[in-house]
Design an enzyme around this catalytic site. Structure first.
Site, PDB file in Angstrom:
ATOM      1  N   HIS A  29      68.366  79.215  37.409  1.00  0.00           N
ATOM      2  CA  HIS A  29      69.207  80.135  38.241  1.00  0.00           C
ATOM      3  C   HIS A  29      68.854  79.304  39.742  1.00  0.00           C
ATOM      4  O   HIS A  29      69.712  79.449  40.847  1.00  0.00           O
ATOM      5  CB  HIS A  29      69.815  81.732  38.235  1.00  0.00           C
ATOM      6  CG  HIS A  29      70.651  82.532  39.574  1.00  0.00           C
ATOM      7  ND1 HIS A  29      71.739  81.960  39.141  1.00  0.00           N
ATOM      8  CD2 HIS A  29      70.539  83.153  40.294  1.00  0.00           C
ATOM      9  CE1 HIS A  29      72.006  82.348  40.338  1.00  0.00           C
ATOM     10  NE2 HIS A  29      71.684  83.129  41.173  1.00  0.00           N
ATOM     11  N   ASP A  30      67.512  79.426  39.749  1.00  0.00           N
ATOM     12  CA  ASP A  30      67.251  79.187  41.517  1.00  0.00           C
ATOM     13  C   ASP A  30      67.984  76.984  41.745  1.00  0.00           C
ATOM     14  O   ASP A  30      67.719  77.054  42.552  1.00  0.00           O
ATOM     15  CB  ASP A  30      65.939  79.361  41.177  1.00  0.00           C
ATOM     16  CG  ASP A  30      65.596  80.665  41.832  1.00  0.00           C
ATOM     17  OD1 ASP A  30      66.438  80.760  41.909  1.00  0.00           O
ATOM     18  OD2 ASP A  30      64.250  80.394  41.338  1.00  0.00           O
TER      19      ASP A  30
ATOM     20  N   ASP B 144      71.449  77.699  33.898  1.00  0.00           N
ATOM     21  CA  ASP B 144      71.258  78.527  34.140  1.00  0.00           C
ATOM     22  C   ASP B 144      72.176  79.121  33.495  1.00  0.00           C
ATOM     23  O   ASP B 144      72.885  80.130  33.216  1.00  0.00           O
ATOM     24  CB  ASP B 144      72.341  78.547  35.879  1.00  0.00           C
ATOM     25  CG  ASP B 144      72.698  80.305  36.516  1.00  0.00           C
ATOM     26  OD1 ASP B 144      71.611  81.327  36.037  1.00  0.00           O
ATOM     27  OD2 ASP B 144      72.825  80.058  37.625  1.00  0.00           O
TER      28      ASP B 144
ATOM     29  N   ARG C 151      60.977  92.922  41.020  1.00  0.00           N
ATOM     30  CA  ARG C 151      61.046  91.532  41.416  1.00  0.00           C
ATOM     31  C   ARG C 151      60.451  90.577  40.310  1.00  0.00           C
ATOM     32  O   ARG C 151      60.865  89.818  40.310  1.00  0.00           O
ATOM     33  CB  ARG C 151      60.010  91.309  42.143  1.00  0.00           C
ATOM     34  CG  ARG C 151      60.135  89.900  42.813  1.00  0.00           C
ATOM     35  CD  ARG C 151      61.062  89.459  43.631  1.00  0.00           C
ATOM     36  NE  ARG C 151      60.762  88.122  44.482  1.00  0.00           N
ATOM     37  CZ  ARG C 151      62.087  87.091  44.208  1.00  0.00           C
ATOM     38  NH1 ARG C 151      63.334  88.032  44.087  1.00  0.00           N
ATOM     39  NH2 ARG C 151      61.979  85.987  44.989  1.00  0.00           N
TER      40      ARG C 151
ATOM     41  N   SER D  49      75.086  82.315  43.810  1.00  0.00           N
ATOM     42  CA  SER D  49      74.773  83.503  43.572  1.00  0.00           C
ATOM     43  C   SER D  49      75.641  84.686  44.261  1.00  0.00           C
ATOM     44  O   SER D  49      76.567  84.605  44.057  1.00  0.00           O
ATOM     45  CB  SER D  49      73.669  84.089  43.673  1.00  0.00           C
ATOM     46  OG  SER D  49      73.272  85.377  43.064  1.00  0.00           O
TER      47      SER D  49
END
Length: 377
Positions: A350-351, A317, A220, A150
């Site tokens: 993405h994680d 992602d 967040r 990232s």
């Protein structure tokens, strides 16, 4: 196998750090951790660059804190893909962060007050320069590899552009050569949530004994949505109701996904600094190596043609999509650089770069095994 108990360290720098903005950061400290042993040739060092809400604490746990595993503990350690029995691994907390290195919560020597929003704007390139200074002090002239995912992947790429002779390999995971307009938009919405919080006080909330927790919670929540794929969110939560039936309310929690996001927001607001969030998301926005080369990414990477690259992406992602990784690969191919590309079919979004996907870890293990043989580790 876990690396076990680790101890963070700090290094002080009295010489100011020149920044891309034209400003400079006066005397500062960097927090860092190391794992494994530096060999006699000093050839087996690997720098791990952290992403937005991570830090120098890459692997292991802190004494007396059994749930304090490093953010990439599944990847880094004895016998793991980045094997600390073979490599000397370094994690550095970037200036501007809130995890030990000099940042907005520290004292501005010019005022005697917390820096707050007066902390100078920092860029990915500034972080790389700070990391290079710390490596100088450790006596490491050339890295076996720089690894990051990232935003950390952007730093790894920046290393190849600013210090191409100081690393052999670049491993860039789930990253991009710049942010899309949509990604910049997500960052801006998150920043507006913070700066419009009544407790923000122009960024000097610490002087007022306040914290903009509401804004941080929303920021967040916005970010967390973008880190997950639609498939993974559906599989984990679907339309499951928190209490089993509709309450017909517009303000209370109805769905489990709402409960999850609020929990993530609440937790984040207790440990992360708002000004740090503003700084780091802006650094993400600014990263664009092609800008200085008339928009040509190939020209930007001409200086890095002697570095060997591994670029990894994940199919779901959508924040840093495989198409963005392929842009990097094409620019490297155009320069006849040595590049391998792995596109992992993973459902996690993405994680995925933080998770235990066996195909992903197999790719990483093989690459670092080859690097270890190359450097005699």
């Amino acid at each position: 196998m876990s690396i076990g108990i680790v101890t963070p360290q700090k290094m002080h720098f009295s010489q100011p750090l020149p920044l891309r903005s034209g400003a400079s950061l006066p005397a500062y400290e960097l927090a860092y951790e190391t794992y494994g042993t530096l060999n006699a040739e000093r050839s087996n060092a690997v720098l791990v660059c952290h992403a937005l809400n991570a830090s120098h604490h890459v692997a292991g746990t802190y004494e007396g804190q059994p749930k304090s595993e490093g953010w990439w503990d599944n990847l880094v350690g004895p016998g793991k893909p980045l094997d600390t029995d073979r490599f000397f691994v370094i994690g550095i907390n970037n200036p501007g962060s809130c995890f030990g290195s000099t940042g907005p919560t520290h004292t501005n020597p010019a005022t005697g007050q917390p820096w707050g929003s007066d902390f100078p704007v920092v860029t990915v390139e500034d972080w790389v320069d700070a990391q290079a200074r710390l490596l100088d002090q450790l006596g490491i002239e050339r890295l076996a590899a720089v690894l990051g995912g990232s935003l950390g992947g952007m730093q790894a790429l920046a290393w190849t552009l600013r210090y191409p002779r100081r690393l052999r390999h670049c491993v860039a995971v789930a990253t991009a050569p710049n942010l899309s307009a949509q990604n910049i938009a997500f960052n801006e919405v998150a920043r507006r949530a913070i700066v419009t919080d009544p407790e923000f006080h122009g960024g000097h909330y610490l002087r007022h004994g306040a914290l903009p927790r509401r804004g941080l919670r929303v920021a967040r929540m916005i970010g967390h949505i973008t880190y997950l794929s639609d498939d993974s969110m559906e599989a984990k939560f679907g339309r499951e109701l928190r209490n089993g039936q509709l309450a017909y309310t517009t303000q209370d929690i109805e769905f489990q996904i709402e409960s999850y996001l609020r929990h993530q927001g609440d937790k984040f607001s207790e440990y992360f600094d708002a000004n740090t969030y503003l700084l780091i998301t802006r650094a993400l926005d600014y990263f664009d190596p092609a800008r200085e080369h008339a928009g040509s990414l190939a020209r930007a990477f001409a200086a890095a043609r002697d570095v060997r690259f591994l670029v990894v992406s994940f199919t779901t992602d959508w924040r840093f999509s495989p198409a963005r990784s392929r842009e990097i690969v094409k620019a490297l191919v155009d320069n006849q650089a040595a590049v391998s590309y792995a596109e992992i079919d993973a459902p996690h979004g993405h994680d995925a770069f933080l998770l235990d996907d066996p195909r992903y870890h197999a790719v990483m293990r093989l690459r670092f095994q080859n690097i270890a043989r190359e450097v005699g580790a």
